[in-house]
Design a protein around this motif. Structure first.
Motif, short mmCIF file in Angstrom:
data_model
loop_
_atom_site.label_atom_id
_atom_site.label_comp_id
_atom_site.label_asym_id
_atom_site.label_seq_id
_atom_site.Cartn_x
_atom_site.Cartn_y
_atom_site.Cartn_z
N LEU A 24 0.90 -1.11 -0.03
CA LEU A 24 -0.16 0.01 -0.16
C LEU A 24 0.90 1.37 0.06
O LEU A 24 2.06 1.22 0.38
N PRO A 25 0.43 2.26 -0.56
CA PRO A 25 1.20 3.55 -0.38
C PRO A 25 1.68 3.75 0.90
O PRO A 25 1.00 3.83 2.10
N GLY A 26 3.01 4.38 0.74
CA GLY A 26 3.44 4.44 2.36
C GLY A 26 4.37 3.40 2.77
O GLY A 26 4.96 3.47 3.61
N SER A 27 4.54 2.28 2.04
CA SER A 27 4.98 1.02 2.61
C SER A 27 6.28 0.84 1.99
O SER A 27 7.15 -0.20 2.18
N GLN A 28 6.61 1.63 0.68
CA GLN A 28 7.82 1.38 0.03
C GLN A 28 9.27 1.68 0.76
O GLN A 28 9.13 3.07 1.03
N PRO A 29 10.09 0.83 0.89
CA PRO A 29 11.26 1.43 1.50
C PRO A 29 12.06 2.60 0.76
O PRO A 29 11.86 2.60 -0.58
N GLY A 30 12.23 3.65 1.42
CA GLY A 30 12.90 4.79 0.71
C GLY A 30 12.02 5.50 0.27
O GLY A 30 12.55 6.58 -0.83
N SER A 31 10.76 5.32 0.33
CA SER A 31 9.83 6.34 -0.40
C SER A 31 9.63 7.71 0.16
O SER A 31 9.00 8.41 -0.44
N LEU A 166 -15.09 7.14 5.50
CA LEU A 166 -14.26 8.15 4.99
C LEU A 166 -12.82 8.27 5.29
O LEU A 166 -11.88 8.48 4.57
N GLY A 167 -12.57 8.29 6.79
CA GLY A 167 -11.41 7.93 7.30
C GLY A 167 -10.72 7.00 6.79
O GLY A 167 -9.18 7.16 6.56
N THR A 168 -11.27 5.79 6.90
CA THR A 168 -10.52 4.75 6.41
C THR A 168 -10.17 4.58 4.90
O THR A 168 -9.04 4.24 4.38
N ASN A 169 -11.05 5.06 4.06
CA ASN A 169 -10.76 5.52 2.71
C ASN A 169 -9.32 6.26 2.57
O ASN A 169 -8.43 6.07 1.82
N ALA A 170 -9.27 7.47 3.22
CA ALA A 170 -8.05 8.39 3.18
C ALA A 170 -6.90 7.56 3.85
O ALA A 170 -5.81 7.77 3.22
N MET A 171 -7.27 6.87 4.93
CA MET A 171 -5.90 6.02 5.56
C MET A 171 -5.57 5.05 4.42
O MET A 171 -4.14 4.81 4.30
N VAL A 172 -6.29 4.26 3.72
CA VAL A 172 -5.63 3.30 2.71
C VAL A 172 -4.93 3.90 1.45
O VAL A 172 -4.15 3.48 1.22
N ALA A 173 -5.38 5.22 1.34
CA ALA A 173 -4.68 5.73 0.26
C ALA A 173 -3.35 6.61 0.75
O ALA A 173 -2.54 6.85 -0.22
N GLY A 174 -3.35 6.75 1.80
CA GLY A 174 -2.27 7.53 2.26
C GLY A 174 -1.51 7.48 3.50
O GLY A 174 -0.56 8.33 3.92
N GLU A 227 -25.85 12.13 2.93
CA GLU A 227 -24.91 12.23 1.94
C GLU A 227 -23.66 12.89 2.86
O GLU A 227 -24.16 13.67 3.82
N GLY A 228 -22.47 12.81 2.44
CA GLY A 228 -21.66 13.43 3.39
C GLY A 228 -20.09 13.51 2.49
O GLY A 228 -19.70 12.72 1.55
N THR A 229 -19.46 14.58 3.11
CA THR A 229 -18.13 14.60 2.58
C THR A 229 -17.03 15.01 3.82
O THR A 229 -17.50 15.44 4.98
N GLY A 230 -15.91 14.73 3.36
CA GLY A 230 -14.89 14.95 4.46
C GLY A 230 -13.42 15.32 4.19
O GLY A 230 -13.26 15.10 3.04
N LEU A 231 -12.89 16.03 5.10
CA LEU A 231 -11.39 16.37 4.77
C LEU A 231 -10.70 15.86 5.84
O LEU A 231 -10.80 16.09 7.06
N PHE A 232 -9.59 15.12 5.44
CA PHE A 232 -8.81 14.31 6.41
C PHE A 232 -7.21 14.66 6.00
O PHE A 232 -7.00 15.08 4.88
N ILE A 233 -6.59 14.95 7.20
CA ILE A 233 -5.03 15.53 7.12
C ILE A 233 -4.11 14.38 7.54
O ILE A 233 -4.29 13.75 8.44
N LYS A 234 -3.20 14.19 6.41
CA LYS A 234 -2.28 13.24 6.67
C LYS A 234 -1.32 13.58 7.98
O LYS A 234 -1.02 14.52 8.05
N LEU A 235 -1.16 12.77 8.84
CA LEU A 235 -0.23 13.03 10.01
C LEU A 235 1.20 12.97 9.62
O LEU A 235 1.57 12.17 9.06
N GLU A 236 1.86 13.78 10.37
CA GLU A 236 3.36 14.06 10.08
C GLU A 236 4.13 13.17 11.30
O GLU A 236 3.75 13.41 12.52
N PRO A 237 5.16 12.27 10.99
CA PRO A 237 5.69 11.99 12.25
C PRO A 237 6.57 12.82 12.99
O PRO A 237 6.98 13.68 12.44
N GLY A 238 6.44 12.44 14.17
CA GLY A 238 7.24 13.68 15.10
C GLY A 238 6.76 14.69 15.55
O GLY A 238 7.13 15.31 16.48
#
Length: 242
Positions: A24-31, A166-174, A227-238
């Motif tokens: 999945l996205p985010g799991s590639q070494p060195g990415s 919606l959050g799971t959808n964003a999580m799987v993507a990023g 019907e619904g929409t959502g905005l999710f922010i990718k977390l930053e390590p540290g």
């Protein structure tokens, strides 16, 4: 609104270790993307599998989507009540710069909100995702302890299901995310103990922002409940959350 980050991270780890699955996205070494967390394996029942409390409609939809999983285009997402190990807590604290506001002995007793009810009384649900289409579908059944107006599902309970879908959808993507905004339009109430289908899709990505939308329909797809929409922010390590 804070997301259940640990539960999401655990789901990501389970998905990444499935035999034969593409990374999945985010799991590639060195990415340069988020690393996979070194969670200890915990023997715990997968809650996203058929139970006696599931209705006939929920079982039929489950079987329908499991059939779609046979060619690999769709995958079922596991779900747990979540038992935290010491290693898990240390990993999360390291990622969020120690910003978990609970002691380890309390964290060990924490449970995912949507999995904290007895079978059949709260949230019964299972999610499937299609990576190529960037879609997540949640089939769900709201139990007797989730009543709002007499005989109908509480709007907040439905909002919770929309949030995690919606959050799971964003999580799987990023990778790990938190909810920044939810916009929900309720059309028709959902009868208590009935089954609905939440269809979500990733609309666009702008940097760390993931925009996701969904609709909630009856089993026969004839009734649009929400019907619904959502905005999710990718977390930053540290980066501390508090």
């Amino acid at each position: 609104m804070l997301r259940s980050c640990a539960a999401r991270l655990r789901t990501l780890r389970v998905l990444r270790r499935q035999p034969g699955d593409a990374r999945l996205p985010g799991s590639q070494p060195g990415s340069g993307k988020l690393r996979s967390f070194s969670f200890e394996d915990v023997t715990e029942k997968d809650q996203a599998l058929p139970k006696p409390s599931w209705s006939k409609d929920l079982r039929l939809l489950f079987d329908k989507f499991m059939k779609k999983c046979e060619d690999g285009s769709w995958k079922r997402l596991p779900s747990y009540k979540t038992s935290y190990t010491t290693s898990t807590i240390q990993d999360i604290r390291a990622f969020f710069s120690g910003s978990i506001p609970l002691k380890e002995e309390l964290m060990s007793q924490a449970r995912l909100f949507t999995r904290s009810f007895e079978d059949g009384l709260g949230f019964e649900y299972v999610m499937f995702y299609n990576d190529d289409e960037k879609r997540v579908v949640c089939i769900c059944q709201g139990g007797l302890y989730l009543q709002g107006p007499p005989g109908f599902l509480h709007g907040g309970a439905l909002a919770t299901l929309i949030d995690i879908t919606l959050g799971t959808n964003a999580m799987v993507a990023g990778g790990p995310v938190m909810t920044a905004n939810l916009d929900i339009s309720f059309k028709r109430p959902v009868p208590l103990c009935s089954v609905v289908v939440i269809n979500s899709q990733l609309d666009k990505v702008e940097g760390r922002k993931f925009f996701v939308s969904c609709n909630v329909r009856s089993v026969d797809e004839q009734t649009l409940h929400t019907e619904g929409t959502g905005l999710f922010i990718k977390l930053e390590p540290g980066k501390s959350l508090i």
